[in-house]
Design a protein around this motif. Structure first.
Motif, PDB file in Angstrom:
ATOM      1  N   PHE A   3       0.834  -1.212   0.000  1.00  0.00           N
ATOM      2  CA  PHE A   3       0.000   0.000   0.000  1.00  0.00           C
ATOM      3  C   PHE A   3       0.863   1.254   0.000  1.00  0.00           C
ATOM      4  O   PHE A   3       0.677   2.169  -0.814  1.00  0.00           O
ATOM      5  CB  PHE A   3      -0.925  -0.017   1.216  1.00  0.00           C
ATOM      6  N   TRP A   4       1.834   1.313   0.921  1.00  0.00           N
ATOM      7  CA  TRP A   4       2.655   2.520   1.009  1.00  0.00           C
ATOM      8  C   TRP A   4       3.595   2.643  -0.188  1.00  0.00           C
ATOM      9  O   TRP A   4       3.968   3.750  -0.581  1.00  0.00           O
ATOM     10  CB  TRP A   4       3.460   2.514   2.311  1.00  0.00           C
ATOM     11  N   ARG A   5       3.982   1.511  -0.787  1.00  0.00           N
ATOM     12  CA  ARG A   5       4.810   1.600  -1.986  1.00  0.00           C
ATOM     13  C   ARG A   5       4.040   2.248  -3.130  1.00  0.00           C
ATOM     14  O   ARG A   5       4.546   3.144  -3.807  1.00  0.00           O
ATOM     15  CB  ARG A   5       5.278   0.203  -2.390  1.00  0.00           C
ATOM     16  N   ILE A   6       2.802   1.802  -3.342  1.00  0.00           N
ATOM     17  CA  ILE A   6       1.995   2.407  -4.412  1.00  0.00           C
ATOM     18  C   ILE A   6       1.681   3.862  -4.085  1.00  0.00           C
ATOM     19  O   ILE A   6       1.705   4.742  -4.966  1.00  0.00           O
ATOM     20  CB  ILE A   6       0.698   1.591  -4.604  1.00  0.00           C
ATOM     21  N   PHE A   7       1.391   4.158  -2.804  1.00  0.00           N
ATOM     22  CA  PHE A   7       1.132   5.541  -2.411  1.00  0.00           C
ATOM     23  C   PHE A   7       2.353   6.423  -2.681  1.00  0.00           C
ATOM     24  O   PHE A   7       2.222   7.552  -3.185  1.00  0.00           O
ATOM     25  CB  PHE A   7       0.766   5.585  -0.925  1.00  0.00           C
ATOM     26  N   ALA A   8       3.549   5.921  -2.363  1.00  0.00           N
ATOM     27  CA  ALA A   8       4.759   6.712  -2.577  1.00  0.00           C
ATOM     28  C   ALA A   8       4.998   6.952  -4.067  1.00  0.00           C
ATOM     29  O   ALA A   8       5.406   8.057  -4.478  1.00  0.00           O
ATOM     30  CB  ALA A   8       5.956   5.998  -1.956  1.00  0.00           C
ATOM     31  N   ASN A  13       2.731   7.102  -6.491  1.00  0.00           N
ATOM     32  CA  ASN A  13       1.781   8.114  -6.953  1.00  0.00           C
ATOM     33  C   ASN A  13       2.121   9.503  -6.395  1.00  0.00           C
ATOM     34  O   ASN A  13       1.928  10.523  -7.079  1.00  0.00           O
ATOM     35  CB  ASN A  13       0.357   7.730  -6.531  1.00  0.00           C
ATOM     36  N   ALA A  14       2.621   9.537  -5.151  1.00  0.00           N
ATOM     37  CA  ALA A  14       2.996  10.829  -4.564  1.00  0.00           C
ATOM     38  C   ALA A  14       4.145  11.457  -5.335  1.00  0.00           C
ATOM     39  O   ALA A  14       4.183  12.688  -5.536  1.00  0.00           O
ATOM     40  CB  ALA A  14       3.375  10.639  -3.095  1.00  0.00           C
ATOM     41  N   ASN A  69       3.595   7.445 -14.239  1.00  0.00           N
ATOM     42  CA  ASN A  69       2.898   6.684 -13.210  1.00  0.00           C
ATOM     43  C   ASN A  69       2.829   5.196 -13.579  1.00  0.00           C
ATOM     44  O   ASN A  69       3.048   4.315 -12.742  1.00  0.00           O
ATOM     45  CB  ASN A  69       1.497   7.254 -13.024  1.00  0.00           C
ATOM     46  N   LEU A 125       4.576   2.191 -11.492  1.00  0.00           N
ATOM     47  CA  LEU A 125       3.744   1.100 -10.986  1.00  0.00           C
ATOM     48  C   LEU A 125       4.207  -0.254 -11.532  1.00  0.00           C
ATOM     49  O   LEU A 125       4.146  -1.270 -10.834  1.00  0.00           O
ATOM     50  CB  LEU A 125       2.274   1.342 -11.350  1.00  0.00           C
TER      51      LEU A 125
END
Length: 325
Positions: free
Chosen positions: A4-9, A11-12, A52, A56
């Motif tokens: 979760f945090w990997r994908i969030f980072a 995208n951030a 992105n 990903l």
């Protein structure tokens, strides 16, 4: 880092880069939007989406590898594992999947051993009943027909002798079935004699020319290994007679570095892709039981080859439990 945090980072990073460009780039947006500004905004959006997608793709690459491996796993071909790379939830998922494969392969090997043991036990029972019941009954009928033909007059004597020949042929067929179900020569004389008898009988009934090549310095093998080698040779010869449309079959039993290799090669019409029917999968199950490797290749020239490579254990190794002829 969790998935979760990997994908969030990821995208951030993309959104932060886009925001920074909007803040410091010399670009303004008019109302209404002019064509050049719309082109710039569309180009920026395209670049952001591509970046992105690329990030990903890198972040989800372990899941892609896991998915590809899951579609190719075959428990009859053990040993497929995914490299445990990275940390976090993805690495834990890969470790869990590899552990699951290990457990499934062990359970498949154990269940295969039980099935093969039950098969051989049933083969022995049926062979014994054919030999004791059907064989003896047909022998008694054959003797009765002989006594009757000796005292009968023509033309009844000729008919009785014809019935004798039919009964004798049926008795020979029953005995052949008994030998196929339970290779007694394997118990009495060993693997080489059993394979010689098998190929001789196969050549007689199938009408094919069979060439045998046996090394003279083969290491000693336990009973279950010899039985598996015999059954694989039996199934490979049967497949060659039924499906290959071959004229010549070669059976070889050779010693290699730390292993014994059985190969059955025909000169028939190969398909280019070895069809995994019930016969081949049965051979793979037997190979899996003794820890051997089965390789089946099929091509238009020279035909189909079945090769079973059995690692030879140390002389002081304990025998493999379970399957006995």
């Amino acid at each position: 880092m969790s998935l979760f945090w990997r994908i969030f980072a990821l995208n951030a990073v993309v959104l932060g880069s886009a925001t920074a460009l909007l803040l410091w780039a010399p670009v303004t947006v008019s109302v209404p939007v002019v064509l050049t500004e719309a082109v710039i905004l569309a180009g920026g959006l395209a670049v952001m989406l591509v970046a992105n997608a690329a990030l990903l793709r890198v972040g989800l690459a372990p899941l892609d590898r896991l998915t590809r491996l899951m579609t190719t796993v075959d428990l009859l071909r053990p040993g497929h594992r995914l490299p445990e790379q990275g940390r976090g939830e993805t690495a834990e998922l890969i470790r869990t999947f590899n552990a699951m494969l290990e457990r499934l392969e062990q359970e498949r090997a154990a269940s295969t051993a039980r099935v093969l043991l039950a098969q051989e036990s049933e083969r022995r029972r049926i062979a014994q009943e054919l030999h004791d019941e059907i064989g003896q009954t047909m022998t008694a009928v054959l003797l009765s027909l002989k006594r009757a033909s000796d005292t009968a007059d023509e033309p009844l004597r000729g008919e009785l002798r014809q019935a004798q020949e039919i009964t004798r042929g049926s008795l020979d067929e029953v005995r052949r079935l008994v030998r196929r179900l339970r290779p007694g020569v394997l118990d009495d004389l060993g693997l080489i004699s059993a394979l010689t008898s098998l190929t001789t009988e196969f050549a007689t009934h199938a009408g094919l020319r069979v060439v045998r090549r046996f090394d003279s310095d083969l290491p000693p093998l336990d009973q279950q290994t010899e039985l598996v080698l015999y059954r694989v040779a039996q199934e490979a010869l049967t497949n060659a007679a039924r499906h290959a449309d071959a004229d010549r079959v070669e059976l070889a039993l050779c010693r290699t570095d730390g292993a014994v290799a059985l190969s059955v090669t025909d000169d028939g019409r190969g398909t280019g892709i070895a069809h995994e029917g019930a016969g081949i999968r049965g051979m793979r199950e037997r190979a899996l039981f003794i820890g051997a490797a089965l390789d089946v290749t099929s091509s238009p020239q020279p035909g189909t080859r079945v090769r079973l490579t059995v690692p030879t254990p140390p002389t002081d190794a304990p025998p493999h439990p379970g399957l006995t002829p």
